[in-house]
Write a protein that holds these residues in place. Structure first.
Motif, PDB file in Angstrom:
ATOM      1  N   GLU A   1       1.050  -1.226   0.105  1.00  5.65           N
ATOM      2  CA  GLU A   1      -0.140  -0.064  -0.057  1.00  5.65           C
ATOM      3  C   GLU A   1       0.938   1.407  -0.033  1.00  5.65           C
ATOM      4  OE1 GLU A   1       0.036  -1.678   4.055  1.00  5.65           O
ATOM      5  OE2 GLU A   1      -0.430  -2.620   2.174  1.00  5.65           O
ATOM      6  N   LEU A   2       2.273   1.139   0.222  1.00  6.51           N
ATOM      7  CA  LEU A   2       2.968   2.317   0.157  1.00  6.51           C
ATOM      8  C   LEU A   2       3.855   2.456  -0.975  1.00  6.51           C
ATOM      9  CD1 LEU A   2       4.406   2.049   3.919  1.00  6.51           C
ATOM     10  CD2 LEU A   2       2.797   3.884   3.121  1.00  6.51           C
ATOM     11  N   ASP A   3       3.368   1.614  -1.872  1.00  7.10           N
ATOM     12  CA  ASP A   3       4.364   1.592  -3.182  1.00  7.10           C
ATOM     13  C   ASP A   3       4.047   2.945  -3.865  1.00  7.10           C
ATOM     14  OD1 ASP A   3       5.092  -1.169  -2.927  1.00  7.10           O
ATOM     15  OD2 ASP A   3       3.881  -2.071  -4.408  1.00  7.10           O
ATOM     16  N   PRO A   4       2.789   3.530  -4.188  1.00  7.43           N
ATOM     17  CA  PRO A   4       2.784   4.768  -4.708  1.00  7.43           C
ATOM     18  C   PRO A   4       3.766   5.936  -4.189  1.00  7.43           C
ATOM     19  CG  PRO A   4       0.810   3.826  -4.220  1.00  7.43           C
ATOM     20  CD  PRO A   4       1.604   3.009  -3.715  1.00  7.43           C
TER      21      PRO A   4
ATOM     22  N   VAL B   1       6.620   5.332  -2.453  1.00  8.43           N
ATOM     23  CA  VAL B   1       7.956   5.008  -2.727  1.00  8.43           C
ATOM     24  C   VAL B   1       8.251   5.203  -4.206  1.00  8.43           C
ATOM     25  CG1 VAL B   1       9.559   3.030  -2.570  1.00  8.43           C
ATOM     26  CG2 VAL B   1       8.109   3.519  -0.696  1.00  8.43           C
ATOM     27  N   ILE B   2       7.354   4.664  -5.069  1.00 12.42           N
ATOM     28  CA  ILE B   2       7.701   4.818  -6.616  1.00 12.42           C
ATOM     29  C   ILE B   2       7.807   6.331  -6.978  1.00 12.42           C
ATOM     30  CG2 ILE B   2       6.702   4.756  -8.589  1.00 12.42           C
ATOM     31  CD1 ILE B   2       5.515   1.886  -7.763  1.00 12.42           C
ATOM     32  N   GLU B   3       7.060   7.201  -6.287  1.00  8.19           N
ATOM     33  CA  GLU B   3       7.185   8.532  -6.689  1.00  8.19           C
ATOM     34  C   GLU B   3       8.543   9.325  -6.085  1.00  8.19           C
ATOM     35  OE1 GLU B   3       6.504  12.360  -7.988  1.00  8.19           O
ATOM     36  OE2 GLU B   3       5.693  10.637  -8.549  1.00  8.19           O
ATOM     37  N   ALA B   4       8.777   8.729  -5.147  1.00  2.30           N
ATOM     38  CA  ALA B   4      10.162   9.250  -4.464  1.00  2.30           C
ATOM     39  C   ALA B   4      11.291   8.957  -5.178  1.00  2.30           C
ATOM     40  CB  ALA B   4      10.399   8.912  -3.071  1.00  2.30           C
ATOM     41  N   ILE B   5      11.192   7.420  -5.855  1.00  2.00           N
ATOM     42  CA  ILE B   5      12.208   7.121  -6.616  1.00  2.00           C
ATOM     43  C   ILE B   5      12.410   7.660  -7.935  1.00  2.00           C
ATOM     44  CG2 ILE B   5      13.153   4.945  -8.067  1.00  2.00           C
ATOM     45  CD1 ILE B   5      11.835   3.292  -5.627  1.00  2.00           C
ATOM     46  N   CYS B   6      11.137   7.894  -8.769  1.00  2.00           N
ATOM     47  CA  CYS B   6      11.196   8.461  -9.832  1.00  2.00           C
ATOM     48  C   CYS B   6      11.302  10.037  -9.957  1.00  2.00           C
ATOM     49  CB  CYS B   6       9.612   8.153 -10.583  1.00  2.00           C
ATOM     50  SG  CYS B   6       9.582   6.428 -10.841  1.00  2.00           S
ATOM     51  N   GLU B   7      11.210  10.859  -8.887  1.00  2.00           N
ATOM     52  CA  GLU B   7      11.213  12.218  -8.696  1.00  2.00           C
ATOM     53  C   GLU B   7      12.455  12.912  -9.189  1.00  2.00           C
ATOM     54  OE1 GLU B   7      11.143  15.763  -5.372  1.00  2.00           O
ATOM     55  OE2 GLU B   7      10.228  13.838  -4.899  1.00  2.00           O
ATOM     56  N   PRO B   8      13.521  12.030  -8.930  1.00  2.00           N
ATOM     57  CA  PRO B   8      14.695  12.590  -9.525  1.00  2.00           C
ATOM     58  C   PRO B   8      15.158  12.587 -11.144  1.00  2.00           C
ATOM     59  CG  PRO B   8      15.447  11.363  -7.436  1.00  2.00           C
ATOM     60  CD  PRO B   8      13.985  11.270  -8.021  1.00  2.00           C
ATOM     61  N   THR B   9      14.377  11.394 -11.658  1.00  2.00           N
ATOM     62  CA  THR B   9      14.668  11.245 -13.112  1.00  2.00           C
ATOM     63  C   THR B   9      13.667  12.303 -13.982  1.00  2.00           C
ATOM     64  OG1 THR B   9      12.682   9.896 -13.032  1.00  2.00           O
ATOM     65  CG2 THR B   9      14.982   8.759 -12.866  1.00  2.00           C
TER      66      THR B   9
END
Length: 72
Positions: free
Chosen positions: A49-52, A54-62
């Motif tokens: 349920e925390l995937d969104p 974490v995914i946003e945090a990982i993708c943000e720098p890109t």
């Protein structure tokens, strides 16, 4: 002394029973270009349920590269 210069993300569960919050904070302080993301209610595991978050945090720098911001 911060010797890692690459962008980094430190994610830490605020309720982690194995690794105290102070350790996550110390790790973040050891990296020059870091985003520290403590997650309230998260323990040592990463529930789906925390995937969104974490995914946003990982993708943000890109989205912000040396070639400019990506438009959506």
């Amino acid at each position: 002394m911060a010797t890692i210069k690459a962008p980094a993300l430190v994610i830490h569960g605020a309720e982690d029973p194995l690794i105290p919050m102070a350790c996550g904070q110390d790790t973040a302080l050891s990296i020059a270009n870091v985003k520290y993301l403590p997650i309230e209610g998260m323990g040592h595991d990463l529930p789906p349920e925390l995937d969104p978050i974490v995914i946003e945090a990982i993708c943000e720098p890109t989205k912000k590269s040396e070639y400019g911001s990506r438009s959506e």
